[in-house]
Design a protein around this motif. Structure first.
Motif, PDB file in Angstrom:
ATOM      1  N   SER A 163       0.849  -1.184   0.000  1.00  0.00           N
ATOM      2  CA  SER A 163       0.000   0.000   0.000  1.00  0.00           C
ATOM      3  C   SER A 163       0.890   1.241   0.000  1.00  0.00           C
ATOM      4  CB  SER A 163      -0.894   0.010   1.236  1.00  0.00           C
ATOM      5  OG  SER A 163      -0.118   0.226   2.413  1.00  0.00           O
ATOM      6  N   GLU A 165       1.175   3.547   2.172  1.00  0.00           N
ATOM      7  CA  GLU A 165       1.782   3.729   3.482  1.00  0.00           C
ATOM      8  C   GLU A 165       2.838   2.658   3.748  1.00  0.00           C
ATOM      9  OE1 GLU A 165       3.069   5.174   6.934  1.00  0.00           O
ATOM     10  OE2 GLU A 165       1.814   6.189   5.455  1.00  0.00           O
ATOM     11  N   ARG A 168       5.873   3.592   1.854  1.00  0.00           N
ATOM     12  CA  ARG A 168       6.519   4.734   2.492  1.00  0.00           C
ATOM     13  C   ARG A 168       7.380   4.270   3.669  1.00  0.00           C
ATOM     14  NH1 ARG A 168       5.159  10.412   3.049  1.00  0.00           N
ATOM     15  NH2 ARG A 168       3.295  10.023   1.768  1.00  0.00           N
ATOM     16  N   GLN A 169       6.871   3.330   4.457  1.00  0.00           N
ATOM     17  CA  GLN A 169       7.644   2.815   5.586  1.00  0.00           C
ATOM     18  C   GLN A 169       8.914   2.121   5.103  1.00  0.00           C
ATOM     19  OE1 GLN A 169       5.372   0.475   8.444  1.00  0.00           O
ATOM     20  NE2 GLN A 169       3.527   1.621   7.950  1.00  0.00           N
ATOM     21  N   PHE A 206       5.078   9.243  -2.184  1.00  0.00           N
ATOM     22  CA  PHE A 206       6.038   9.712  -1.185  1.00  0.00           C
ATOM     23  C   PHE A 206       7.327  10.242  -1.812  1.00  0.00           C
ATOM     24  CE2 PHE A 206       6.611   5.105  -1.702  1.00  0.00           C
ATOM     25  CZ  PHE A 206       7.967   5.010  -1.987  1.00  0.00           C
ATOM     26  N   GLU A 210       9.578  12.144   0.984  1.00  0.00           N
ATOM     27  CA  GLU A 210      10.569  11.261   1.595  1.00  0.00           C
ATOM     28  C   GLU A 210      11.921  11.254   0.871  1.00  0.00           C
ATOM     29  OE1 GLU A 210       9.961  10.046   4.413  1.00  0.00           O
ATOM     30  OE2 GLU A 210       7.792  10.257   4.523  1.00  0.00           O
TER      31      GLU A 210
END
Length: 250
Positions: A163, A165, A168-169, A206, A210
């Motif tokens: 996903s 998120e 992004r992690q 991101f 990021e």
């Protein structure tokens, strides 16, 4: 905390890593790193022979081989990855690169999603020349899992989560690892000349927040539509600060 060791026979220092590669390398004073990219992937055995010829023609010892970028047909299982690494490391041992007991050579090994090579192949390599120049370094590729554990998949960040998120992690962790490795060598994003990213998933949600805002795309970002070398990983990066680069026939 990461630190470096000198590999005097090669003219560089390295950040100790795992058996198959170091976490990064930097040229010692009076030396510079040159990156050589093949126009097309060159199978491993032939690639090592080509590399030996190029390094020899430059008047340098085989121990000056300091980094490489590989392309494999498809992601490995954990056991398959170990078997491949044993074959790859065999040539490095023959070249005298395990003289200090560690493997000082940095590496990235990724898998093109479209038109992959039929067998593990060289995309590029770096070696150290004995000449004055700007400080140069190469940071090895890292996926979203700590190295040196009992497995990669068992310690992956946001495992199986593709996903926005979850990705992004993964990106945050890998970007942090790039910064840790560069920091050990005495460099930062401001010193990079190229940053490469490997994933088949969407990075746009991101990318700005990021990657760009922390300076990791100061010269742009090279996005390869490739997967990391293990079936359990989804996102990988590497980076370098190298003034000398050239392309040779593949």
């Amino acid at each position: 905390m990461m630190s470096t060791k000198d590999f005097a026979p090669g003219g560089y220092r390295y950040v100790p890593g795992v058996f198959q590669y170091s976490a990064g390398v930097a040229a010692l004073p009076g030396h510079v790193i040159e990156r050589v990219r093949f126009a097309n992937p060159v199978p491993l055995k032939e690639g090592f022979a080509r590399i030996a010829q190029i390094i020899g023609a430059a008047g340098r010892p085989l121990t000056s081989f300091c980094a490489c970028e590989l392309r494999s047909p498809a992601p490995f299982t954990e056991e398959g990855f170990k078997a491949f690494n044993a074959i790859y490391a065999g040539t490095l041992q023959e070249w005298g690169l395990f003289e200090t007991g560690d493997n000082p050579v940095a590496r990235s090994n990724v898998c093109p999603e479209i038109n992959p090579p039929a067998e593990p192949s060289f995309h590029a390599f770096s070696y150290v020349r004995a000449e004055e120049g700007a400080p140069s370094f190469v940071v090895a590729g890292s996926g979203e899992a700590p190295e040196g554990r009992d497995s990669y998949g068992g310690h992956a960040i946001a495992p199986g989560d593709r996903s926005p998120e979850g990705l992004r992690q993964k990106a945050r962790w890998v970007l942090g690892e790039m910064e840790r490795r560069m920091g050990a060598l005495g460099f930062a994003w401001a010193d990079t000349t190229a940053v490469q990213l490997y994933t088949v998933y969407d990075i746009h949600p991101f990318l700005g927040e990021e990657i760009v805002t922390r300076g990791a795309a100061r010269h742009g970002l090279t996005w390869h539509f490739n997967r990391p070398p293990l079936v359990s990983l989804d996102y990988e990066m590497d980076c370098r600060g190298v003034a000398l680069e050239r392309v040779v026939a593949g």
